[in-house]
Design a protein around this motif. Sequence first.
Motif, PDB file in Angstrom:
ATOM      1  N   ASP A 442      43.926 111.306  15.285  1.00 33.72           N
ATOM      2  CA  ASP A 442      42.868 110.419  14.810  1.00 33.72           C
ATOM      3  C   ASP A 442      41.705 110.451  15.792  1.00 33.72           C
ATOM      4  N   ARG A 589      41.265 105.855   7.631  1.00 30.97           N
ATOM      5  CA  ARG A 589      40.660 104.566   7.311  1.00 30.97           C
ATOM      6  C   ARG A 589      40.508 104.420   5.801  1.00 30.97           C
ATOM      7  N   ILE A 594      49.827  98.472   6.734  1.00 33.83           N
ATOM      8  CA  ILE A 594      51.021  98.999   7.383  1.00 33.83           C
ATOM      9  C   ILE A 594      51.720  97.849   8.104  1.00 33.83           C
ATOM     10  N   TRP A 596      55.445  96.679   9.866  1.00 29.10           N
ATOM     11  CA  TRP A 596      56.792  97.044  10.293  1.00 29.10           C
ATOM     12  C   TRP A 596      57.648  95.781  10.338  1.00 29.10           C
TER      13      TRP A 596
ATOM     14  N   CYS B  17      34.893 101.870   6.955  1.00 33.03           N
ATOM     15  CA  CYS B  17      35.567 102.910   6.184  1.00 33.03           C
ATOM     16  C   CYS B  17      35.336 104.299   6.760  1.00 33.03           C
ATOM     17  N   SER B  18      34.461 104.370   7.727  1.00 33.02           N
ATOM     18  CA  SER B  18      34.064 105.676   8.231  1.00 33.02           C
ATOM     19  C   SER B  18      35.222 106.389   8.910  1.00 33.02           C
ATOM     20  N   ASP B  19      35.171 107.690   8.817  1.00 31.77           N
ATOM     21  CA  ASP B  19      36.212 108.494   9.454  1.00 31.77           C
ATOM     22  C   ASP B  19      35.750 109.006  10.805  1.00 31.77           C
ATOM     23  N   SER B  20      34.563 108.589  11.191  1.00 27.69           N
ATOM     24  CA  SER B  20      34.076 109.073  12.473  1.00 27.69           C
ATOM     25  C   SER B  20      33.963 107.909  13.449  1.00 27.69           C
ATOM     26  N   GLU B  22      34.765 105.661  16.923  1.00 26.70           N
ATOM     27  CA  GLU B  22      35.965 105.226  17.614  1.00 26.70           C
ATOM     28  C   GLU B  22      37.036 104.780  16.637  1.00 26.70           C
ATOM     29  N   LYS B  23      38.258 104.889  17.082  1.00 29.94           N
ATOM     30  CA  LYS B  23      39.375 104.474  16.255  1.00 29.94           C
ATOM     31  C   LYS B  23      39.292 102.973  15.989  1.00 29.94           C
ATOM     32  N   ASP B  26      43.385  99.185  11.273  1.00 31.38           N
ATOM     33  CA  ASP B  26      43.463  98.942   9.856  1.00 31.38           C
ATOM     34  C   ASP B  26      43.507  97.437   9.641  1.00 31.38           C
ATOM     35  N   PRO B  27      43.219  96.998   8.413  1.00 36.52           N
ATOM     36  CA  PRO B  27      43.220  95.550   8.148  1.00 36.52           C
ATOM     37  C   PRO B  27      44.537  94.903   8.577  1.00 36.52           C
ATOM     38  N   ILE B  28      45.625  95.526   8.223  1.00 35.99           N
ATOM     39  CA  ILE B  28      46.921  95.034   8.679  1.00 35.99           C
ATOM     40  C   ILE B  28      47.701  96.247   9.153  1.00 35.99           C
ATOM     41  N   ASN B  29      48.008  96.265  10.399  1.00 37.04           N
ATOM     42  CA  ASN B  29      48.769  97.398  10.943  1.00 37.04           C
ATOM     43  C   ASN B  29      49.420  96.956  12.238  1.00 37.04           C
ATOM     44  N   ASN B  30      50.691  96.744  12.196  1.00 34.23           N
ATOM     45  CA  ASN B  30      51.375  96.315  13.416  1.00 34.23           C
ATOM     46  C   ASN B  30      52.171  97.440  14.057  1.00 34.23           C
ATOM     47  N   THR B  31      51.723  98.681  13.793  1.00 31.39           N
ATOM     48  CA  THR B  31      52.380  99.821  14.422  1.00 31.39           C
ATOM     49  C   THR B  31      52.146  99.774  15.931  1.00 31.39           C
ATOM     50  N   PRO B  33      51.829 101.146  19.845  1.00 31.75           N
ATOM     51  CA  PRO B  33      51.398 102.429  20.403  1.00 31.75           C
ATOM     52  C   PRO B  33      52.614 103.297  20.692  1.00 31.75           C
TER      53      PRO B  33
END
Lengths: 692, 80
Positions: A442, A589, A594, A596, B17-20, B22-23, B26-31, B33
């Motif tokens: 990414d 994006r 996601i 867990w 929504c951009s793919d460029s 900085e990272k 996501d709206p909800i992402n508890n992954t 590192p």
Amino acid sequence: MDTKSNHFVIEPGSWLQLGANYDGEGVNFAIFSAHAERVELCLYDPTGKIEIARLELPEYTHEIWHGYVPGLKPGTLYGFRVHGPYDPENGHRFNPNKLLIDPYAREFVGDVDWNEAHFAYDLLHEDKDLTFDERDSAPFMPKCRVIDPNEFDWQDRNRPSIAWPATIVYETHVKGFTQLNPAIPMDLRGTFEGMGHKASVDYIKSLGITSVELMPVHYFPDDQHLLEKGLHNFWGYNTLGFFAPASRYYGPKGIQGFRDMVRSFHDAGIEVILDVVYNHTAEGNELGPTLSFKGIDNFSYYRTMPDQHRYYINDTGTGNTVNTSHPRVLQLIMDSLRYWTESMHVDGFRFDLGTILGREPQGFDERGGFFDAITQDPVLSKVKLIGEPWDIGPGGYQVGGFPPGWAEWNDKYRDTVREYWKGTNVSTDFAARLLGSGDLYDQRGRRPWASVNFIAAHDGFTLNDLVSYNEKHNDANGEDNNDGHNDNRSYNYGAEGPTEDEGINAVRDRQKRNFLATLFFSHGTPMLLAGDEFGRSQMGNNNGYCQDSDISWVHWENLPETCEELREFTRQIIKLRREQPLLRRENWRDGLEIKWFNAGGGFQTPEQWDEGSTLGLHIGRTDLREEEGIWHDVLLLFNPFEGNVPFRIPQFGEGGWVLELTTSDLSKRGLVITKEKDFELEGRSLALFRRP
Amino acid sequence: MKRLIIALSTVALLSACSDSGEKQKDPINNTPPSQPGNTAPTDRSPSPQTGTGGQSPATSPSGTTNTAPGNPPQTGSGNP
């Protein structure tokens, strides 16, 4: 001034197009050498055994020797003898007693028939390559063949052009795949025509594969040391001709069989990707034979040690390293890639030891000449480019380090998923691998497809052997089991190799399903090793490079019933992947949710990640189109441990969860859970729920 | 003013929504590192599975493996 030999006339010709090129009236020959003093063109009779003319190339322009022979036609056999200094300590190894093949030859007749005459030095002398050998190697060399570039009619068919996010790669070997297939006529087995036969293409199509990746098909000789042991180079990572198909895979139609094969796959909507080996050649190190580059211009074509040009830099582990920093060497690689793309219609490339190609004097550089040349090329920048992102040199491990536009074999995926299902705590890393390895890819607009995910590849254990052997069993390779890798992250579940124990076999079968389901439900580009879809074994051999034998060939007959069950399971999960956008993310994006969960139905806590645990993963997208059969939510449950775990199915949003499959019991499909409730997640199993 | 707010909102939405760049989360992402190095090979132990096949003996006349005696391979090009 024209030069004559045996009634042939040679004119100056052109330097512009390298190789032997037929223009309808004659053939133009052009070969690069910056350090040669003169170059002779040797023409042969149709048997390749009798030299019928020796013509000195009359012109030298921009370091290219060239000449034109009127009246020559396609089918002409030829080779070169190159004169210059034999001075290994300064990097020069010219020896005109050695017949050399043209680096741009499109086809070869015959094979390297190993003989002491192939060596430019006296093999028996104590000074080795500092001596000079005067024996003629021509009787033992293959001959180059002039081809007609317009002899094949592609019938203007379109290429499949599979989008990366939809791509499913199938790695296989022309001979290994076809040699034992009873559905292929005997005379076509082991050939390009067998690979392109309807039985092969239909089978691969039936799995749901979009792209076939063929192990090396460029012309390569057998290694002398293997022949002495009664073995052969099966894999083919030993290229000698970068423009010529390996004639060992010719069927009755010869070179046309390759094009027929490509066209057959294209007609079925399947791409053809070639595994290409530009990082080294079959000429080995300073003690290796003189077959082509070494005698044409050793110092330009190879990387030599900075202060000892007699010796080669060996970042490949094979004795030599192709010098991609030289513009004419880089041109050779680019011309080769364009030839396979434009004239042979292949759809992409997987670059063996790809890091090598990006090496510059200061080390690997993702803005090095090779990558820059590809990126700006209007043809090559549009085909599939897959790097094997490592070599054995310093700084050679470059997973995640290739430039935008490239996909990479992701060995972190391979190793992590193997560890996870073995029961080792790698949960956080597993989470990243499952979701496309965003930690690696990414960046700079690279997409999830840049991660080529795989459990097994040609190099290492097959999937079946991964769950059947603790140790490698490479005795048949004749190296006292010292070759191949010891770090396989495999487990045999109680017995080494085949067993009659039903309990052990049941666990192995389930683990195979777990690996396959994980592979095809992961974001990224899945790659399946041919035969893994039905549990092919190499009997514990994890380095089949020299096994042109039962060990490496795919067996199709007399397979146990469980093999057919696994094949159907594989078809089923590939179909799910192809149908469900949630299982093949295109963009980092994209609004994907996601979450867990732990087995209690709550969100995973940091402590639980540290401890290692059974995992639940919800992925959902509310913006997916309302279309029957398209899922908006998926819940994946993973239990890598031996015992069952009651997993509290979380409830949120609208509608109940429908069990699509579980690897523990394929008959359980269709179970609906509408409220918070425990689901008995069996030991070593995966479950996929979906909504709606 | 209303137009300005809409324009700014659109810019913010597009940039999310951009793919460029900085990272972004996501709206909800508890992954969590990932912990690279846990399992995957490191630079010191490059992926062993190179695809180049087995190694020939160092004394093989075809010389497909051995390097100069006492001279470990070096990176980069020795050629000008």
